[in-house]
Design a protein around this motif. Structure first.
Motif, PDB file in Angstrom:
ATOM      1  N   UNK A  83     -78.652 -18.887 -87.876  1.00  0.00           N
ATOM      2  CA  UNK A  83     -79.753 -17.981 -87.561  1.00  0.00           C
ATOM      3  C   UNK A  83     -80.934 -18.236 -88.493  1.00  0.00           C
ATOM      4  N   UNK A  84     -82.082 -18.589 -87.926  1.00  0.00           N
ATOM      5  CA  UNK A  84     -83.309 -18.761 -88.714  1.00  0.00           C
ATOM      6  C   UNK A  84     -84.334 -17.678 -88.416  1.00  0.00           C
ATOM      7  N   UNK A 107     -67.861 -11.382 -89.203  1.00  0.00           N
ATOM      8  CA  UNK A 107     -67.766 -12.810 -88.927  1.00  0.00           C
ATOM      9  C   UNK A 107     -67.477 -13.610 -90.168  1.00  0.00           C
ATOM     10  N   UNK A 108     -67.054 -12.924 -91.247  1.00  0.00           N
ATOM     11  CA  UNK A 108     -66.674 -13.624 -92.466  1.00  0.00           C
ATOM     12  C   UNK A 108     -67.806 -14.352 -93.159  1.00  0.00           C
ATOM     13  N   UNK A 109     -69.049 -13.943 -92.889  1.00  0.00           N
ATOM     14  CA  UNK A 109     -70.245 -14.637 -93.379  1.00  0.00           C
ATOM     15  C   UNK A 109     -70.295 -16.086 -92.900  1.00  0.00           C
ATOM     16  N   UNK A 110     -69.491 -16.391 -91.890  1.00  0.00           N
ATOM     17  CA  UNK A 110     -69.528 -17.718 -91.261  1.00  0.00           C
ATOM     18  C   UNK A 110     -70.412 -17.699 -90.019  1.00  0.00           C
ATOM     19  N   UNK A 111     -70.323 -16.599 -89.261  1.00  0.00           N
ATOM     20  CA  UNK A 111     -71.139 -16.396 -88.078  1.00  0.00           C
ATOM     21  C   UNK A 111     -71.271 -14.895 -87.876  1.00  0.00           C
ATOM     22  N   UNK A 112     -72.028 -14.491 -86.857  1.00  0.00           N
ATOM     23  CA  UNK A 112     -72.215 -13.071 -86.543  1.00  0.00           C
ATOM     24  C   UNK A 112     -71.588 -12.808 -85.183  1.00  0.00           C
ATOM     25  N   UNK A 113     -70.600 -11.934 -85.150  1.00  0.00           N
ATOM     26  CA  UNK A 113     -69.834 -11.650 -83.934  1.00  0.00           C
ATOM     27  C   UNK A 113     -70.541 -10.527 -83.181  1.00  0.00           C
ATOM     28  N   UNK A 114     -71.442 -10.880 -82.270  1.00  0.00           N
ATOM     29  CA  UNK A 114     -72.410  -9.914 -81.757  1.00  0.00           C
ATOM     30  C   UNK A 114     -71.879  -8.987 -80.670  1.00  0.00           C
ATOM     31  N   UNK A 115     -70.878  -9.385 -79.918  1.00  0.00           N
ATOM     32  CA  UNK A 115     -70.396  -8.540 -78.824  1.00  0.00           C
ATOM     33  C   UNK A 115     -69.384  -7.509 -79.306  1.00  0.00           C
ATOM     34  N   UNK A 116     -68.279  -7.975 -79.851  1.00  0.00           N
ATOM     35  CA  UNK A 116     -67.163  -7.086 -80.187  1.00  0.00           C
ATOM     36  C   UNK A 116     -67.555  -6.026 -81.211  1.00  0.00           C
ATOM     37  N   UNK A 117     -68.377  -6.399 -82.184  1.00  0.00           N
ATOM     38  CA  UNK A 117     -68.727  -5.467 -83.255  1.00  0.00           C
ATOM     39  C   UNK A 117     -70.218  -5.128 -83.281  1.00  0.00           C
ATOM     40  N   UNK A 118     -70.904  -5.484 -82.191  1.00  0.00           N
ATOM     41  CA  UNK A 118     -72.320  -5.180 -82.092  1.00  0.00           C
ATOM     42  C   UNK A 118     -72.656  -4.515 -80.775  1.00  0.00           C
ATOM     43  N   UNK A 119     -72.726  -5.313 -79.728  1.00  0.00           N
ATOM     44  CA  UNK A 119     -73.171  -4.792 -78.439  1.00  0.00           C
ATOM     45  C   UNK A 119     -72.225  -3.720 -77.883  1.00  0.00           C
ATOM     46  N   UNK A 120     -70.911  -3.910 -78.029  1.00  0.00           N
ATOM     47  CA  UNK A 120     -69.981  -2.916 -77.492  1.00  0.00           C
ATOM     48  C   UNK A 120     -70.143  -1.571 -78.186  1.00  0.00           C
ATOM     49  N   UNK A 121     -70.284  -1.599 -79.508  1.00  0.00           N
ATOM     50  CA  UNK A 121     -70.488  -0.348 -80.233  1.00  0.00           C
ATOM     51  C   UNK A 121     -71.844   0.241 -79.911  1.00  0.00           C
ATOM     52  N   UNK A 122     -72.847  -0.601 -79.701  1.00  0.00           N
ATOM     53  CA  UNK A 122     -74.176  -0.105 -79.335  1.00  0.00           C
ATOM     54  C   UNK A 122     -74.126   0.655 -78.009  1.00  0.00           C
ATOM     55  N   UNK A 137     -78.165 -11.287 -88.838  1.00  0.00           N
ATOM     56  CA  UNK A 137     -78.600 -11.611 -90.194  1.00  0.00           C
ATOM     57  C   UNK A 137     -78.367 -13.092 -90.493  1.00  0.00           C
ATOM     58  N   UNK A 138     -79.179 -13.600 -91.423  1.00  0.00           N
ATOM     59  CA  UNK A 138     -79.016 -14.993 -91.845  1.00  0.00           C
ATOM     60  C   UNK A 138     -77.716 -15.161 -92.624  1.00  0.00           C
ATOM     61  N   UNK A 139     -77.227 -16.370 -92.675  1.00  0.00           N
ATOM     62  CA  UNK A 139     -75.942 -16.638 -93.304  1.00  0.00           C
ATOM     63  C   UNK A 139     -76.128 -17.378 -94.622  1.00  0.00           C
ATOM     64  N   UNK A 140     -75.403 -16.971 -95.654  1.00  0.00           N
ATOM     65  CA  UNK A 140     -75.730 -17.406 -97.016  1.00  0.00           C
ATOM     66  C   UNK A 140     -75.441 -18.864 -97.332  1.00  0.00           C
ATOM     67  N   UNK A 141     -74.592 -19.515 -96.545  1.00  0.00           N
ATOM     68  CA  UNK A 141     -74.241 -20.903 -96.870  1.00  0.00           C
ATOM     69  C   UNK A 141     -75.237 -21.903 -96.287  1.00  0.00           C
TER      70      UNK A 141
END
Length: 333
Positions: A83-84, A107-122, A137-141
């Motif tokens: 993500x940039x 997503x373990x700071x590896x990726x952002x899991x947008x459906x299961x823990x984002x869109x569904x809760x939204x 959010x951007x990823x630190x690595x």
């Protein structure tokens, strides 16, 4: 006011469906191959966090990638990395109750899991009157200049932007909560304990506002950055392969609780085999030591990453209603 709000909803929906650049419609939500499942509400707008581009861009920027991990055409499970353009996807209720929730997927700071823990809760939240903002959010690595404070910068900026634009979404700026899952739970707890930390240079008027949520809900959260309690993958991606004890302490929310932290709601399953339940126990003890309001629920079974979809049919499926009842007592209403 109602007609203005309908105009905002209509413009956002048009932009989402047809890709038009209307008003403030910005970076589009991620799409994997194939169409979205029919009948599910989608974001009406996205909000880029940084108007002039995210600060501290790596010399070789990552490329955003979306992976669809579900094999069921009716149930999406997208993971986004590289993500940039950090942004929020906005879900608006038909009848807003004046409260908002910043959702921070894991997503373990590896990726952002947008459906299961984002869109569904939204969708669950908007059905009950809350306005929901799902954070990409951007990823630190990826080599950003902010290093281990990178994700916190995006979370702080998100809270400030929600407050700055509160009138557009019929939100009370004093009723903005945060909820995060797994590594997103770490970021949620980091935001709720280090909301006043200066992690970036202010860019506009929004940055004069507070980043403190009215209440915070870390769900099966990563908390400690010290082994053996730390989730190894999250720890390494956030702090590097060999963090110093000082770095571990600086990024463990249980070791940074201020006296004015907001109330916390904490949830964990004791059979979590990914993030040990000790993480939540450490956070609760630290909050209690500072006399911060905290409610914690532990479930015997549930595993890790249950969100909404994997909680169905188990005792842990009641957790969203437990949170909602508690939130009424914590200023969210």
């Amino acid at each position: 006011m109602r007609s203005d709000r309908r105009a905002i909803l209509g413009a956002g929906l048009f932009a989402t469906l047809f890709g038009a650049s209307l008003g403030r419609a910005q970076t589009a939500p991620p799409m994997a191959k194939g169409a979205s499942p029919p009948g599910l509400p989608q974001p009406v707008e996205t909000i880029d966090l940084w108007p002039q581009g995210a600060p501290g861009m790596p010399a070789t920027p990552p490329a955003e990638q979306v992976t669809e991990r579900s094999e069921d055409a009716l149930v999406t499970d997208r993971a986004v990395l590289g993500i940039t353009k950090p942004r929020m996807a906005v879900f608006q209720p038909d009848r807003p109750n004046g409260a908002a929730v910043l959702l921070i997927p894991g997503g373990g700071y590896r990726h952002v899991v947008v459906d299961k823990e984002g869109y569904e809760m939204a969708r669950w939240l908007t059905a009950r009157g809350f306005t929901a903002f799902v954070l990409f959010y951007r990823l630190p690595y990826d080599g950003w200049a902010a290093g281990s404070d990178l994700c916190l910068s995006d979370a702080q900026r998100s809270m400030r932007l929600i407050r700055h634009r509160h009138a557009e979404f019929a939100i009370d700026p004093e009723r903005v909560a945060a909820m995060g899952f797994s590594a997103g739970g770490h970021l949620c707890a980091d935001l709720a304990t280090r909301f006043a930390a200066r992690t970036y240079t202010p860019v506009d008027a929004a940055d004069s506002l507070s980043a403190k949520p009215v209440c915070a809900a870390p769900i099966y959260p990563v908390v400690s950055m010290t082994l053996p309690d730390a989730h190894p993958g999250s720890r390494e991606r956030l702090l590097g392969a060999n963090p110093t004890p000082a770095m571990e302490a600086a990024h463990s929310p249980d070791r940074n609780v201020p006296g004015d932290a907001p109330p916390f709601f904490i949830l964990h399953a004791e059979d979590d085999d990914v993030v040990p339940v000790q993480n939540s126990l450490l956070l609760r003890a630290a909050l209690k030591a500072k006399a911060i309001r905290v409610e914690m629920h532990l479930f015997e079974h549930g595993g890790h990453g249950f969100g909404l979809r994997k909680a169905v049919g188990k005792p842990v499926e009641v957790w969203p209603d437990l949170w909602r009842g508690w939130a009424r007592t914590a200023g969210l209403g």
